[in-house]
Structure formats: C-alpha cells, structure tokens
Write a protein that holds these residues in place. Structure first.
Motif, PDB file in Angstrom:
ATOM      1  N   ALA A 146       0.825  -1.215   0.000  1.00 29.16           N
ATOM      2  CA  ALA A 146       0.000   0.000   0.000  1.00 29.16           C
ATOM      3  C   ALA A 146       0.861   1.269   0.000  1.00 29.16           C
ATOM      4  CB  ALA A 146      -0.932  -0.017   1.200  1.00 29.16           C
ATOM      5  N   ALA A 147       2.088   1.154   0.509  1.00 27.71           N
ATOM      6  CA  ALA A 147       2.998   2.313   0.507  1.00 27.71           C
ATOM      7  C   ALA A 147       3.797   2.389  -0.798  1.00 27.71           C
ATOM      8  CB  ALA A 147       3.944   2.238   1.707  1.00 27.71           C
ATOM      9  N   GLU A 148       3.421   1.560  -1.755  1.00 28.07           N
ATOM     10  CA  GLU A 148       4.065   1.507  -3.077  1.00 28.07           C
ATOM     11  C   GLU A 148       5.549   1.163  -2.988  1.00 28.07           C
ATOM     12  OE1 GLU A 148       3.058   5.169  -5.124  1.00 28.07           O
ATOM     13  OE2 GLU A 148       1.064   5.045  -4.238  1.00 28.07           O
ATOM     14  N   LEU A 149       5.852   0.239  -2.068  1.00 26.51           N
ATOM     15  CA  LEU A 149       7.236  -0.220  -1.912  1.00 26.51           C
ATOM     16  C   LEU A 149       7.328  -1.684  -2.329  1.00 26.51           C
ATOM     17  CD1 LEU A 149       7.928   1.334   1.596  1.00 26.51           C
ATOM     18  CD2 LEU A 149       8.838   2.171  -0.578  1.00 26.51           C
ATOM     19  N   THR A 150       8.566  -2.134  -2.562  1.00 23.67           N
ATOM     20  CA  THR A 150       8.793  -3.536  -2.906  1.00 23.67           C
ATOM     21  C   THR A 150       9.648  -4.162  -1.809  1.00 23.67           C
ATOM     22  OG1 THR A 150       8.857  -2.857  -5.200  1.00 23.67           O
ATOM     23  CG2 THR A 150       9.687  -5.066  -4.726  1.00 23.67           C
ATOM     24  N   ALA A 151       9.092  -5.178  -1.150  1.00 25.50           N
ATOM     25  CA  ALA A 151       9.866  -5.840  -0.099  1.00 25.50           C
ATOM     26  C   ALA A 151      10.856  -6.798  -0.745  1.00 25.50           C
ATOM     27  CB  ALA A 151       8.939  -6.588   0.846  1.00 25.50           C
ATOM     28  N   MET A 152      12.143  -6.470  -0.654  1.00 24.54           N
ATOM     29  CA  MET A 152      13.154  -7.361  -1.222  1.00 24.54           C
ATOM     30  C   MET A 152      13.399  -8.535  -0.294  1.00 24.54           C
ATOM     31  SD  MET A 152      15.715  -4.499  -2.460  1.00 24.54           S
ATOM     32  CE  MET A 152      16.852  -5.736  -2.976  1.00 24.54           C
ATOM     33  N   VAL A 153      13.396  -8.225   0.987  1.00 26.41           N
ATOM     34  CA  VAL A 153      13.635  -9.250   2.008  1.00 26.41           C
ATOM     35  C   VAL A 153      12.819  -8.878   3.243  1.00 26.41           C
ATOM     36  CG1 VAL A 153      15.406 -10.353   3.456  1.00 26.41           C
ATOM     37  CG2 VAL A 153      16.068  -9.417   1.254  1.00 26.41           C
ATOM     38  N   ILE A 154      12.332  -9.874   3.940  1.00 25.89           N
ATOM     39  CA  ILE A 154      11.787  -9.654   5.285  1.00 25.89           C
ATOM     40  C   ILE A 154      12.638 -10.517   6.197  1.00 25.89           C
ATOM     41  CG2 ILE A 154       9.780  -9.864   6.797  1.00 25.89           C
ATOM     42  CD1 ILE A 154       7.995  -9.559   4.329  1.00 25.89           C
ATOM     43  N   ASP A 155      13.180  -9.909   7.220  1.00 27.12           N
ATOM     44  CA  ASP A 155      14.174 -10.644   8.005  1.00 27.12           C
ATOM     45  C   ASP A 155      14.000 -10.352   9.494  1.00 27.12           C
ATOM     46  OD1 ASP A 155      16.321 -12.280   8.501  1.00 27.12           O
ATOM     47  OD2 ASP A 155      17.836 -10.927   7.711  1.00 27.12           O
ATOM     48  N   VAL A 156      14.622 -11.188  10.293  1.00 24.28           N
ATOM     49  CA  VAL A 156      14.709 -10.915  11.721  1.00 24.28           C
ATOM     50  C   VAL A 156      15.650  -9.708  11.835  1.00 24.28           C
ATOM     51  CG1 VAL A 156      15.414 -11.828  13.963  1.00 24.28           C
ATOM     52  CG2 VAL A 156      14.486 -13.385  12.210  1.00 24.28           C
ATOM     53  N   ALA A 157      15.144  -8.610  12.375  1.00 29.85           N
ATOM     54  CA  ALA A 157      15.924  -7.365  12.352  1.00 29.85           C
ATOM     55  C   ALA A 157      17.305  -7.536  12.991  1.00 29.85           C
ATOM     56  CB  ALA A 157      15.144  -6.253  13.035  1.00 29.85           C
ATOM     57  N   ALA A 158      17.342  -8.165  14.167  1.00 33.20           N
ATOM     58  CA  ALA A 158      18.606  -8.255  14.909  1.00 33.20           C
ATOM     59  C   ALA A 158      19.698  -9.010  14.146  1.00 33.20           C
ATOM     60  CB  ALA A 158      18.370  -8.925  16.259  1.00 33.20           C
ATOM     61  N   PHE A 159      19.311  -9.909  13.259  1.00 31.59           N
ATOM     62  CA  PHE A 159      20.298 -10.689  12.506  1.00 31.59           C
ATOM     63  C   PHE A 159      21.215  -9.782  11.676  1.00 31.59           C
ATOM     64  CE2 PHE A 159      17.976 -15.076  11.983  1.00 31.59           C
ATOM     65  CZ  PHE A 159      17.918 -15.174  13.359  1.00 31.59           C
ATOM     66  N   ASN A 160      20.775  -8.546  11.453  1.00 30.08           N
ATOM     67  CA  ASN A 160      21.540  -7.654  10.584  1.00 30.08           C
ATOM     68  C   ASN A 160      22.407  -6.648  11.333  1.00 30.08           C
ATOM     69  OD1 ASN A 160      20.488  -8.476   7.814  1.00 30.08           O
ATOM     70  ND2 ASN A 160      18.650  -8.315   9.079  1.00 30.08           N
ATOM     71  N   LEU A 161      22.331  -6.671  12.658  1.00 36.03           N
ATOM     72  CA  LEU A 161      23.156  -5.729  13.423  1.00 36.03           C
ATOM     73  C   LEU A 161      24.657  -5.936  13.191  1.00 36.03           C
ATOM     74  CD1 LEU A 161      21.092  -5.550  16.756  1.00 36.03           C
ATOM     75  CD2 LEU A 161      21.382  -3.733  15.054  1.00 36.03           C
ATOM     76  N   PRO A 162      25.125  -7.208  13.102  1.00 41.35           N
ATOM     77  CA  PRO A 162      26.566  -7.379  12.876  1.00 41.35           C
ATOM     78  C   PRO A 162      27.049  -6.763  11.553  1.00 41.35           C
ATOM     79  CG  PRO A 162      25.579  -9.427  13.641  1.00 41.35           C
ATOM     80  CD  PRO A 162      24.451  -8.498  13.350  1.00 41.35           C
ATOM     81  N   ARG A 163      26.130  -6.527  10.612  1.00 38.52           N
ATOM     82  CA  ARG A 163      26.539  -5.956   9.326  1.00 38.52           C
ATOM     83  C   ARG A 163      27.066  -4.530   9.441  1.00 38.52           C
ATOM     84  NH1 ARG A 163      24.359  -8.832   5.013  1.00 38.52           N
ATOM     85  NH2 ARG A 163      22.760 -10.292   5.643  1.00 38.52           N
ATOM     86  N   ILE A 164      26.675  -3.828  10.532  1.00 36.56           N
ATOM     87  CA  ILE A 164      27.008  -2.408  10.561  1.00 36.56           C
ATOM     88  C   ILE A 164      28.287  -2.097  11.334  1.00 36.56           C
ATOM     89  CG2 ILE A 164      24.602  -1.732  10.256  1.00 36.56           C
ATOM     90  CD1 ILE A 164      24.382  -1.064  13.127  1.00 36.56           C
ATOM     91  N   VAL A 165      28.940  -3.139  11.826  1.00 36.70           N
ATOM     92  CA  VAL A 165      30.201  -2.877  12.519  1.00 36.70           C
ATOM     93  C   VAL A 165      31.347  -3.491  11.727  1.00 36.70           C
ATOM     94  CG1 VAL A 165      29.299  -2.651  14.860  1.00 36.70           C
ATOM     95  CG2 VAL A 165      29.783  -4.905  13.986  1.00 36.70           C
ATOM     96  N   ASP A 166      32.475  -2.822  11.794  1.00 33.98           N
ATOM     97  CA  ASP A 166      33.647  -3.370  11.141  1.00 33.98           C
ATOM     98  C   ASP A 166      34.200  -4.435  12.080  1.00 33.98           C
ATOM     99  OD1 ASP A 166      36.081  -3.954  10.078  1.00 33.98           O
ATOM    100  OD2 ASP A 166      37.044  -2.121  10.810  1.00 33.98           O
ATOM    101  N   ASN A 167      34.067  -5.686  11.680  1.00 39.97           N
ATOM    102  CA  ASN A 167      34.523  -6.720  12.614  1.00 39.97           C
ATOM    103  C   ASN A 167      35.731  -7.466  12.083  1.00 39.97           C
ATOM    104  OD1 ASN A 167      34.581  -7.994  15.004  1.00 39.97           O
ATOM    105  ND2 ASN A 167      32.848  -9.339  14.629  1.00 39.97           N
ATOM    106  N   SER A 168      36.668  -6.695  11.529  1.00 42.41           N
ATOM    107  CA  SER A 168      37.858  -7.339  11.002  1.00 42.41           C
ATOM    108  C   SER A 168      38.684  -7.956  12.135  1.00 42.41           C
ATOM    109  CB  SER A 168      38.685  -6.342  10.184  1.00 42.41           C
ATOM    110  OG  SER A 168      38.689  -5.106  10.828  1.00 42.41           O
ATOM    111  N   SER A 169      38.518  -7.418  13.344  1.00 44.87           N
ATOM    112  CA  SER A 169      39.282  -7.971  14.469  1.00 44.87           C
ATOM    113  C   SER A 169      38.542  -9.151  15.117  1.00 44.87           C
ATOM    114  CB  SER A 169      39.559  -6.878  15.495  1.00 44.87           C
ATOM    115  OG  SER A 169      38.357  -6.240  15.828  1.00 44.87           O
TER     116      SER A 169
END
Ligand SMILES: Nc1ncnc2c1ncn2[C@@H]1O[C@H](COP(=O)(O)OP(=O)(O)OP(=O)(O)O)[C@@H](O)[C@H]1O
Ligand SMILES: [Mg+2]
Length: 346
Positions: A153-176
C-alpha cells in the motif's frame, strides 16, 4: 546512479527508516534517515493492526524526504517468530528443502492446533561439516500478512523480510573478529542476539523496555507516566533511584530484569560452550535502541555483567549525505541501517 535501499524498522514506539547507497566495494553512504510515530491504533504491541493507516503515513514521510527508491528490507523482532537451530545429515540443497518442509512442524515446535500452512518460513545453512547446521525461522501469516499489505500500500517492494537483529553485525567493522552480544533496548522489549563465528548462536526477547521504565519512573517520582517518560532523558538511572521520593521498588525491578535477562542469556551461552567464564566466549556487549541512551545504563550493565559494555554507534563507519546530521540518539537507527545493508548485499 547507484541503487539505494531502505531499511524499515517497525518499532512499537517509533518507525525508523534508513536509506543507504553503496559507494565503492566496501563503503556505504547514508542518504536519508527518518522516523515517525505509528498512527494511533495502527499497532497493538508489536502487531500491525491497521496496515493502510501506517502505509499512508509512511508514504507521506518518504515523499517529504524525497526518497525515491521503492526497494525495502523489512525487519521484525517479535516473540511471534520462531527461530530454531537444527542439525541435519549432509544432503543436497534440493533434499534439504524437502526435509525442512516435511519436518517444519517438528522443527518449529508448532502446537498441534497450528497448521503448517499458516506459517511463512525460511532457512539458512550455516555450517557444512559432518552435518548441516540449519537455522529455520517461521512466522505466522496472520502476523506477517498485514506488514506485506502495508509495504504494498505504501508503493514499496519488499526485497527481504528478516529478523531485524540478525543484521546488526553488518554495521560494525569486525575485522578484528570481536565476539559480540548485541542488545537492542526498545520501548516494548529487549532483544538479545549473539553470533558465533559469523553465524546465528542465540536470539532471545525479554519483555522489558522503555514502557516499563516510564511506569517505574512514574511510581518513583509520583507523577503520571506522560510526564515521567521525560525523566529518563534528564536523569541517569542512579539519579532516578536517588532523587525519586516515591516507590522505587519497580525501578529496581526493571533494572534487575534488564541485567538478569542479559546475564541469563550469556550464562546459557557459556554453558553451551562448556566454558568456565562468559569472558572465555565473548568479548563485549554492545547496546543499541533508544533505551541504550539512558544515562548510566552502560555503567550499570558493565558492573553487573563484568564484561565490556558499550553503545553501538553506526555513524562511526558510514559517511552521511549532505544535510543529514548524526542523531543524538543514534542507537535507534541501528536496526534500520543493518536492514538497508542487507538489501545492498543482495
Ligand atoms: N536520548 C534518549 N534518552 C533516553 N531515552 C531515549 C532516548 N532516545 C530514545 N529514548 C527512548 O527509547 C525508546 C524508543 O526506542 P526505540 O525507537 O529503539 O524503540 P522501538 O524500536 O520503537 O521499540 P520496540 O523495539 O520495543 O518495538 C522510547 O522509550 C524513548 O523514550
Ligand atoms: Mg525496536
């Protein structure tokens, strides 16, 4: 122009949106950040009950911010989702697909009253040793369908629906390769997520959040909840306990529920790994969500948990488009940024 993606985090207090665009191989820019309160009556706790009303406001907000992309990753953290880890014998992808489908009710421990057909599910294989370790996520259609209708209804396309917390590690640089426990401190709940060697390890929701903290502050300061909710922006936890002249037992109990819930989860992890101390299996606890900005919370957790505790600051690793300022309570955007990252990795 590079494709951008939206991360949409539907919180019970406020909805957060982050628009991200890729800038080179490993660099990303935050193009937009916005948030709004869900329209009155559109949410009941973490259930979306009026998708049209929410879609209308969402569309308005996107238009106001001149957000043109329709690509969105939607994230949910809900006790209505079941997340289970199972080990399966080695088999082909096709065989695994069939095995998960066949054993779904058993894997997700569905009550006999719940038909498998009433569930959306997805799975991911996260180790390929002697056996396949598989994480299976299921959510009832009754919960998810209103979200899907809202996106449409908001004229958007859901590419993925995911457990939100599963994506928190993506935003930190975890090279160490720092071993991290993520704790998202929201309004209605607190979500704890730990990965081990880059894969799902523990996901737990504890029913304590800003709402309970506001009620506890109201009792401690003998005022109504609406007034009391402002206190946590001004006073630290320690100041609230010291300055409140009313009943402070609830405030103590809320703080105890936070630390107790996290401690219990870490202890479960420790026992799973047969380690003698939590610090043998984990390096740090990282906090996000609005409540992570309550003064004195990091110190209180640090003392209780006896492990490094800090706030997750997504703005350390991203550049910001012109005109976008780093929000004071930056932790509220952690999930939406992680979800947008998920979309860009597709
Ligand atoms: N700077 C701040 N200091 C203290 N509290 C804050 C601050 N910023 C936000 N909050 C509080 O954080 C809460 C909102 O956080 P958040 O946006 O993470 O919740 P939510 O995602 O909507 O909730 P949930 O995840 O439980 O559905 C509210 O209680 C708000 O008052
Ligand atoms: Mg939240």
């Amino acid at each position: 122009m590079a494709k951008s993606c939206l991360g949409l985090d539907i919180g019970s207090y406020q909805i957060k949106i982050a628009e991200l665009v890729r800038q080179g191989k490993h660099r990303y820019r935050i193009n937009n950040l916005c948030r709004f309160f869900p329209p009155k009556g559109s949410m009941a706790q973490d259930r979306l009950v009026d998708p049209k009303a929410l879609a209308f406001v969402l569309r308005e907000v996107l238009d106001k911010h001149e957000i043109r992309t329709d690509r969105v990753v939607l994230g949910l953290n809900s006790h209505n989702m079941s997340i289970r880890q199972v080990s399966m014998p080695r088999m082909s992808s096709r065989e695994l697909e069939q095995a998960v489908e066949l054993d779904l009710a058993e894997i997700l421990k569905l009550p006999t009253s719940q038909a498998v057909e009433s569930i959306y599910y997805s799975y991911d294989v996260f180790s390929r040793g002697q056996e396949l370790d598989v994480v299976v996520v299921g959510c009832s259609k009754e919960i998810l369908d209103p979200h899907i209708a809202m996106i449409k209804a908001a004229e958007l396309t859901a590419m993925v629906i995911d457990v939100a917390a599963f994506n928190l590690p993506r935003i930190v640089d975890n090279s160490s390769q720092t071993r991290t426990c993520y704790v998202d401190l929201g309004y209605g709940q607190t979500v704890i997520y730990v990965e081990s060697h880059g894969f799902y390890s523990v996901y737990r929701i504890i029913p304590v959040g800003g709402r309970m903290l506001d009620e506890a502050a109201a009792a401690a300061f003998e005022m109504d909840v609406f007034e009391a909710q402002k206190l946590k922006y001004e006073y630290s936890l320690e100041e609230m306990l010291r300055k409140g002249t009313g009943d402070k037992s609830m405030l103590r109990s809320v703080i105890h529920q936070y630390t107790g819930g996290i401690m219990q989860t870490l202890d479960y992890l420790r026992s799973q790994s047969r380690a003698s101390r939590v610090s043998d299996i984990l390096d740090q606890v990282v906090l996000c969500g609005g409540i992570s900005h309550v003064h004195g919370l990091v110190t209180a957790f640090q003392q209780e948990l006896d492990i490094t505790v800090k706030r997750l600051n997504p703005f350390e690793t991203y550049s910001l488009a012109k005109g976008i300022d780093k929000p004071v309570d930056y932790g509220v955007y952690a999930n939406s940024i992680g979800l947008a990252m998920r979309g860009l990795s597709e």
